[in-house]
Design a protein around this motif. Sequence first.
Motif, mmCIF file in Angstrom:
data_model
loop_
_atom_site.group_PDB
_atom_site.id
_atom_site.type_symbol
_atom_site.label_atom_id
_atom_site.label_comp_id
_atom_site.label_asym_id
_atom_site.label_seq_id
_atom_site.Cartn_x
_atom_site.Cartn_y
_atom_site.Cartn_z
ATOM 1 N N PRO A 150 -48.631 9.601 12.271
ATOM 2 C CA PRO A 150 -48.052 10.911 12.584
ATOM 3 C C PRO A 150 -46.522 10.842 12.544
ATOM 4 C CG PRO A 150 -49.708 10.288 14.213
ATOM 5 C CD PRO A 150 -49.459 9.081 13.357
ATOM 6 N N GLY A 151 -45.923 11.850 11.949
ATOM 7 C CA GLY A 151 -44.470 11.912 11.889
ATOM 8 C C GLY A 151 -43.857 11.231 10.690
ATOM 9 N N ILE A 152 -44.682 10.617 9.852
ATOM 10 C CA ILE A 152 -44.178 9.974 8.636
ATOM 11 C C ILE A 152 -44.899 10.591 7.438
ATOM 12 C CG2 ILE A 152 -43.956 7.834 7.326
ATOM 13 C CD1 ILE A 152 -43.689 6.341 9.912
ATOM 14 N N ALA A 153 -44.106 10.992 6.438
ATOM 15 C CA ALA A 153 -44.670 11.610 5.242
ATOM 16 C C ALA A 153 -44.170 10.858 4.014
ATOM 17 C CB ALA A 153 -44.252 13.077 5.157
ATOM 18 N N PRO A 154 -45.041 10.073 3.379
ATOM 19 C CA PRO A 154 -44.616 9.395 2.151
ATOM 20 C C PRO A 154 -44.194 10.426 1.099
ATOM 21 C CG PRO A 154 -46.644 8.437 2.961
ATOM 22 C CD PRO A 154 -46.395 9.688 3.760
ATOM 23 N N ALA A 155 -42.989 10.291 0.582
ATOM 24 C CA ALA A 155 -42.466 11.235 -0.396
ATOM 25 C C ALA A 155 -42.854 10.837 -1.814
ATOM 26 C CB ALA A 155 -40.948 11.316 -0.273
ATOM 27 N N GLY A 156 -43.343 9.616 -1.985
ATOM 28 C CA GLY A 156 -43.740 9.151 -3.300
ATOM 29 C C GLY A 156 -43.616 7.653 -3.412
ATOM 30 N N THR A 157 -43.885 7.174 -4.618
ATOM 31 C CA THR A 157 -43.808 5.736 -4.870
ATOM 32 C C THR A 157 -43.022 5.489 -6.149
ATOM 33 O OG1 THR A 157 -45.871 5.692 -6.121
ATOM 34 C CG2 THR A 157 -46.033 5.291 -3.752
ATOM 35 N N ALA A 158 -42.519 4.277 -6.266
ATOM 36 C CA ALA A 158 -41.790 3.866 -7.458
ATOM 37 C C ALA A 158 -42.032 2.382 -7.698
ATOM 38 C CB ALA A 158 -40.298 4.131 -7.282
ATOM 39 N N ALA A 159 -42.099 2.009 -8.984
ATOM 40 C CA ALA A 159 -42.354 0.618 -9.342
ATOM 41 C C ALA A 159 -41.070 -0.150 -9.632
ATOM 42 C CB ALA A 159 -43.280 0.549 -10.554
ATOM 43 N N THR A 160 -39.985 0.574 -9.905
ATOM 44 C CA THR A 160 -38.715 -0.083 -10.229
ATOM 45 C C THR A 160 -37.579 0.575 -9.454
ATOM 46 O OG1 THR A 160 -38.147 1.406 -12.049
ATOM 47 C CG2 THR A 160 -39.521 -0.522 -12.597
ATOM 48 N N GLY A 161 -36.441 -0.067 -9.462
ATOM 49 C CA GLY A 161 -35.262 0.512 -8.829
ATOM 50 C C GLY A 161 -34.855 1.817 -9.486
ATOM 51 N N ARG A 162 -34.915 1.859 -10.810
ATOM 52 C CA ARG A 162 -34.570 3.099 -11.526
ATOM 53 C C ARG A 162 -35.497 4.237 -11.139
ATOM 54 N NH1 ARG A 162 -31.047 2.377 -16.037
ATOM 55 N NH2 ARG A 162 -30.753 0.174 -16.501
ATOM 56 N N GLU A 163 -36.790 3.953 -11.078
ATOM 57 C CA GLU A 163 -37.752 4.982 -10.662
ATOM 58 C C GLU A 163 -37.461 5.447 -9.240
ATOM 59 O OE1 GLU A 163 -41.838 3.817 -11.014
ATOM 60 O OE2 GLU A 163 -41.665 3.375 -13.139
ATOM 61 N N ALA A 164 -37.118 4.521 -8.368
ATOM 62 C CA ALA A 164 -36.840 4.862 -6.975
ATOM 63 C C ALA A 164 -35.625 5.783 -6.873
ATOM 64 C CB ALA A 164 -36.608 3.600 -6.149
ATOM 65 N N ILE A 165 -34.577 5.463 -7.607
ATOM 66 C CA ILE A 165 -33.382 6.311 -7.586
ATOM 67 C C ILE A 165 -33.699 7.688 -8.139
ATOM 68 C CG2 ILE A 165 -31.076 6.627 -8.580
ATOM 69 C CD1 ILE A 165 -30.822 3.519 -8.370
ATOM 70 N N ALA B 183 -40.953 1.809 -2.632
ATOM 71 C CA ALA B 183 -40.601 1.167 -3.904
ATOM 72 C C ALA B 183 -40.979 -0.306 -3.844
ATOM 73 C CB ALA B 183 -39.113 1.318 -4.175
ATOM 74 N N ASP B 184 -41.843 -0.713 -4.761
ATOM 75 C CA ASP B 184 -42.245 -2.109 -4.863
ATOM 76 C C ASP B 184 -42.838 -2.317 -6.246
ATOM 77 O OD1 ASP B 184 -44.085 -4.590 -4.470
ATOM 78 O OD2 ASP B 184 -42.841 -4.516 -2.668
ATOM 79 N N ASP B 185 -42.669 -3.508 -6.790
ATOM 80 C CA ASP B 185 -43.184 -3.766 -8.136
ATOM 81 C C ASP B 185 -44.661 -4.139 -8.157
ATOM 82 O OD1 ASP B 185 -42.602 -6.196 -6.912
ATOM 83 O OD2 ASP B 185 -42.041 -7.190 -8.769
ATOM 84 N N HIS B 186 -45.282 -4.260 -7.003
ATOM 85 C CA HIS B 186 -46.707 -4.582 -6.926
ATOM 86 C C HIS B 186 -47.507 -3.340 -6.547
ATOM 87 C CE1 HIS B 186 -45.845 -8.829 -7.293
ATOM 88 N NE2 HIS B 186 -44.945 -8.716 -6.321
ATOM 89 N N PRO B 187 -48.384 -2.863 -7.443
ATOM 90 C CA PRO B 187 -49.153 -1.645 -7.171
ATOM 91 C C PRO B 187 -49.984 -1.726 -5.889
ATOM 92 C CG PRO B 187 -49.434 -2.320 -9.454
ATOM 93 C CD PRO B 187 -48.670 -3.409 -8.776
#
Length: 54
Positions: A30-45, A12-16
């Motif tokens: 290895p061993g880390i899997a990004p689950a996704g991204t979010a631009a705002t706190g609401r998106e992250a939640i 989660a970060d506001d900078h693309p």
Amino acid sequence: MSEHTSIRVLIADDHPVVRDGLFALLSSVPGIAPAGTAATGREAIRAAVTSTRT
């Protein structure tokens, strides 16, 4: 850590550029899997709640 175990990370970060860079970097670790991204706190939640249901 076994080869089937991975740490899921939501970025989660506001900078693309930062989000994309961290996603690319963490995707290559290895061993880390990004689950996704979010631009705002609401998106992250929203993404975290949705991600834990699957």
